[in-house]
Structure formats: C-alpha cells, structure tokens
Design an enzyme around this catalytic site. Structure first.
Site, PDB file in Angstrom:
ATOM      1  N   GLY A  72      94.023  -9.340   2.286  1.00 26.60           N
ATOM      2  CA  GLY A  72      93.623  -9.582   0.905  1.00 26.60           C
ATOM      3  C   GLY A  72      93.271 -11.040   0.638  1.00 26.60           C
ATOM      4  CB  THR A  73      94.894 -14.226   1.635  1.00 22.89           C
ATOM      5  OG1 THR A  73      96.148 -13.833   1.087  1.00 22.89           O
ATOM      6  CG2 THR A  73      94.670 -15.708   1.434  1.00 22.89           C
ATOM      7  CG  ASN A 151     100.049  -9.738  -7.793  1.00 22.77           C
ATOM      8  OD1 ASN A 151      99.201 -10.053  -8.629  1.00 22.77           O
ATOM      9  ND2 ASN A 151     100.813 -10.641  -7.206  1.00 22.77           N
ATOM     10  CD  GLN A 179     100.194  -5.100  -5.242  1.00 23.95           C
ATOM     11  OE1 GLN A 179     100.723  -3.994  -5.143  1.00 23.95           O
ATOM     12  NE2 GLN A 179     100.655  -6.147  -4.595  1.00 23.95           N
ATOM     13  CB  SER A 199      95.589  -6.281   1.618  1.00 20.06           C
ATOM     14  OG  SER A 199      96.572  -6.623   2.564  1.00 20.06           O
ATOM     15  CB  ALA A 200      95.765  -2.500   6.063  1.00 25.59           C
ATOM     16  CG  HIS A 201     100.425  -5.883   3.940  1.00 25.70           C
ATOM     17  ND1 HIS A 201     101.543  -6.292   3.255  1.00 25.70           N
ATOM     18  CD2 HIS A 201      99.439  -6.759   3.611  1.00 25.70           C
ATOM     19  CE1 HIS A 201     101.245  -7.385   2.549  1.00 25.70           C
ATOM     20  NE2 HIS A 201      99.973  -7.678   2.749  1.00 25.70           N
ATOM     21  CB  THR A 237      87.366 -10.487  19.237  1.00 27.99           C
ATOM     22  OG1 THR A 237      86.532 -11.327  20.031  1.00 27.99           O
ATOM     23  CG2 THR A 237      87.593  -9.158  19.932  1.00 27.99           C
ATOM     24  CB  CYS A 328     102.479 -14.908  -1.550  1.00 27.65           C
ATOM     25  SG  CYS A 328     101.803 -14.448  -3.117  1.00 27.65           S
TER      26      CYS A 328
HETATM   27  N1  PLP Z   1      95.794  -9.938  -4.024  1.00 28.00           N
HETATM   28  C1  PLP Z   1      96.838  -9.292  -4.560  1.00 28.00           C
HETATM   29  C2  PLP Z   1      96.688  -8.681  -5.916  1.00 28.00           C
HETATM   30  C3  PLP Z   1      98.037  -9.168  -3.851  1.00 28.00           C
HETATM   31  O1  PLP Z   1      99.065  -8.516  -4.399  1.00 28.00           O
HETATM   32  C4  PLP Z   1      98.124  -9.757  -2.571  1.00 28.00           C
HETATM   33  C5  PLP Z   1      99.386  -9.697  -1.804  1.00 28.00           C
HETATM   34  O2  PLP Z   1     100.466  -9.683  -2.343  1.00 28.00           O
HETATM   35  C6  PLP Z   1      97.000 -10.415  -2.048  1.00 28.00           C
HETATM   36  C7  PLP Z   1      95.853 -10.492  -2.805  1.00 28.00           C
HETATM   37  C8  PLP Z   1      97.023 -11.044  -0.670  1.00 28.00           C
HETATM   38  O3  PLP Z   1      96.957 -10.030   0.286  1.00 28.00           O
HETATM   39  P1  PLP Z   1      97.415 -10.310   1.819  1.00 28.00           P
HETATM   40  O4  PLP Z   1      98.903 -10.268   1.819  1.00 28.00           O
HETATM   41  O5  PLP Z   1      96.817  -9.180   2.589  1.00 28.00           O
HETATM   42  O6  PLP Z   1      96.846 -11.608   2.202  1.00 28.00           O
END
Ligand code: PLP
Length: 380
Positions: A72-73, A151, A179, A199-201, A237, A328
């Site tokens: 996501g970042t 989030n 989210q 973001s997959a996780h 890659t 984070c």
């Molecule tokens: N954007 C939102 C709304 C999120 O909740 C998060 C992670 O908490 C991110 C971006 C960042 O995603 P990643 O953890 O995959 O870098």
C-alpha cells in the site's frame, strides 16, 4: 503459540491458507525468473499472467491496468508522485486530512518540490463532503486523492460522487482502498477512479506485496527505474510467490464478501455487551466513525479520562490484541491525526482504541474482549 484473541485485523490479517498453499511451489520448485525465455521460467511467467487476470476480474479492471508493487505504501507514493510529475507543477493536488501517512507524506514531498496541495477537512464522522471538494477544486487541479475507507475509524467515503466532481474539473482521482479491498465489493469501472491502491496483507495475502490499479490512458511516470517489468513502469524482478498468494487471497475474499454481514453482527453484540456491563455511550465512551457506513468489524471508541495505550497493554496481558490506532503509528503515542481531525472531545481523545474483527473471530472472542475491557475501564 498460546491462545490469543486477535482483534487487530486492520493492522494485518492472518494469511489465507489457500494463498499460503498456492505460494509454496513458486518459492521452492518453480523459481525461474519470469523475464527469462527458457522452460523453467514459463511457469512463473504464466503464474504472473494468471494472477494479474484474477486480480483484474475481482475489481472489474483490465489485466494490463494492474501493476504489482511492494504494498500500500508504494502504491500510494507512486499514485501521487507519479501522476504529479507527469503534469505541470502549477497544478494542484487535493487530499483529505485523514489520509494514511503514505498519502500525506507523499503530498508533503510534492509540496516541497513546488506543487500546491490543498487538504480537505472532514465531518465528525470522518466524511469528506462532496460540497467541500466542490468548494476548493478548480480547473487547475491535477489530482484528487481520497481514501475509500479510513484505517482508524472505518468510515466509508462517498467515492463515486467525489470522482464525478473531480472529473468535471479535469482532475485525476486516486483512492487508497487498502482497508476496503477484499472487504467491500469494488468495481473500478462503476466508481470511475483513475488509480486505486491495494495491499495484500489486509485481505489475507502475504505482507510486502500490493498493486496499483492505473486506468488505461492515465498519464503517470515510472516510479522505480530499471528493467522493463510491469509494462516498463515499475522495474524489479517480480515477487512471484507473493503475487500468486495475493491473487488467491483476493479471489477468496471477494467470493466470500458476504461474510461481512456476520462480522457486523459481532460488532453489534460487542456494543450490546458494553451496555450490559454498565458502560454508557456518551457518558463513559464515544463511538467514532460513521455508524451506518463503515467497514465491517471496525470498532473505534474513545473512553473518558482513560489512556488507550494502557488499555491496549492490559488487554495484551490477557492475550487480547487490539490497537490504539494505525499500526504504522504505534510507536507514536500522541493522539492520531484522524482523532484530531474528527474533533473527539479532549477528555476522550487519549482514551481511544481500535478493535478490528475478522471472519476468524467468534462470539466467544467478542464476549471475552467486552468483559475484559469493561473490567479494565471500571478498575482504572
Ligand atoms: N493505506 C492505508 C489506508 C493503510 O491502512 C495502510 C496500512 O496500514 C497503508 C496504506 C500502507 O500499506 P502497507 O502496509 O502495505 O504499506
């Protein structure tokens, strides 16, 4: 591992078992570099193609509109910096004040190199009002970036309306759907967005992998320079095993999207239990976010004259994992920018916690969380 109750699914979700199983062979047996032409690489090349098609189908996109990233970042950084660098520095970017830091810090970056950035405030429920966007957007706006769902408080934003306003003024629209995706049905064509981060996780895939949806024809510059992977726009890659895991997890989540209804039931039961245990909304606690439009299982509450950090640690001692806000930001013990933006009264703001339930949580989990929480609140 000792028995725990995991209720911090917005921070990260448990890896889906089918995703884990699908990934294994690409780590050990089918390890060829997908860019090579020999037979060992054919399988990983095909796996990438199939994963891209699967993900595209899940959000009603075209396969060549899906670009794999590290999460996501990266997707947020690329969406904002990559589109801004493709348009004139005089053009403005608009984002909301409750965006994730991946968006906010990217906006600060482009501001430092000369782009005007306008930040939109939100209502007490965390809604970005279309009228508010209408009042600041001009034909000189290059990009609008508004998250699909927040989030911390889970509020779902009126994306389709915001896209309409942005397009009327010729601006691109990016949504951080990190989210939301896998938890709410998302159709990029119906929404009309130009860019969408995932973001997959957050939906049962592995960590460190995600994607950016870029509508065909969108002007964007390459973010990582090097090889010609990802249509020459994102070099490096490919993380084949994780990409496969992400596609399986997303397909699973989208197929079982209706599970959200039972998660919402758990959430309702949680609030019933707070009442049964003698905690009154408005007096002992306030509930943050939009009650009738938020992510399933998202509970964000602020307790009067309490410390969210202390509550979190006490629950941890009982084997219950929750958070005080964004994962984070967990090292930063100050009141979050989201809680500030929605004007939580000062007597409550420090007592904020986030509980995020998933399909793995049971009614028994919810009873234990509510019981422990109430006892901590009453004793502290
Ligand atoms: N954007 C939102 C709304 C999120 O909740 C998060 C992670 O908490 C991110 C971006 C960042 O995603 P990643 O953890 O995959 O870098």
């Amino acid at each position: 591992m000792k028995n725990i109750i995991y209720a911090d699914n917005a921070a990260t979700a448990k890896l889906n078992k089918k995703a884990y199983e699908a990934m294994q062979c690409y780590l050990v047996e089918e390890y060829g570099n997908p860019s090579q032409a020999y037979s060992l690489s054919r399988s990983s090349k095909y796996a990438l193609k199939y994963a891209r098609e699967t993900i595209a189908k899940c959000i009603n996109a075209e396969p060549d509109e899906i670009y794999f990233t590290s999460g996501g970042t990266e997707s947020d950084n690329w969406a904002i910096k990559g589109t801004a660098l493709a348009f004139d520095r005089k053009k403005a970017v608009i984002a909301s004040v409750i965006e994730h830091h991946a968006v906010l810090r990217s906006c600060e970056f482009i501001e430092r190199i000369g782009y005007p950035v306008v930040y939109l405030g939100v209502t007490q429920e965390g809604i970005i009002k279309p009228e508010k966007l209408e009042s600041v957007i001009t034909d000189n706006t290059g990009l609008v970036s508004i998250m699909y769902a927040n989030n911390e408080i889970g509020t779902i934003e009126p994306i389709k309306e915001l896209v309409g306003i942005s397009h009327k003024h010729g601006a691109l629209f990016h949504t951080d759907a990190v989210q939301a995706i896998g938890h709410l049905a998302i159709d990029v064509k119906e929404l009309g967005v130009d860019l969408l981060s995932a973001s997959a996780h957050k939906f049962g895939g592995p960590k460190g992998i995600g994607f950016l949806y870029i509508k065909n024809g969108t002007d964007i510059v390459s973010y990582l320079n090097g090889g010609s992977q990802e249509h020459g726009l994102r070099a490096g890659t490919e993380n084949v095993a994780s990409i496969v895991g992400m596609s399986v997890a997303l397909e699973e989540s989208v197929t079982n999207i209706s599970v959200g209804t039972s998660i919402t039931e758990l959430e309702k039961e949680f609030f019933n239990l707070l009442t049964v245990n003698g905690l009154e909304e408005g007096r002992e606690y306030i509930r943050n976010g939009k009650k009738d439009a938020h992510l399933p299982g998202f509970i964000n509450i602020s307790f009067k004259d309490k410390d969210g950090e202390a509550i979190m640690h006490r629950l941890d001692l009982k084997g219950i994992m929750i958070s005080t806000g964004a994962a984070c930001d967990s090292v930063n013990t100050q009141v979050s920018h989201v809680i500030k933006a929605i004007n939580v009264p000062s007597a409550f703001e420090k007592g904020t916690i986030r509980i995020s339930l998933s399909k793995y949580n049971t009614i028994q989990d919810v009873k234990e969380i509510a019981q422990c929480l109430c006892s901590i609140i009453k004793k502290s």
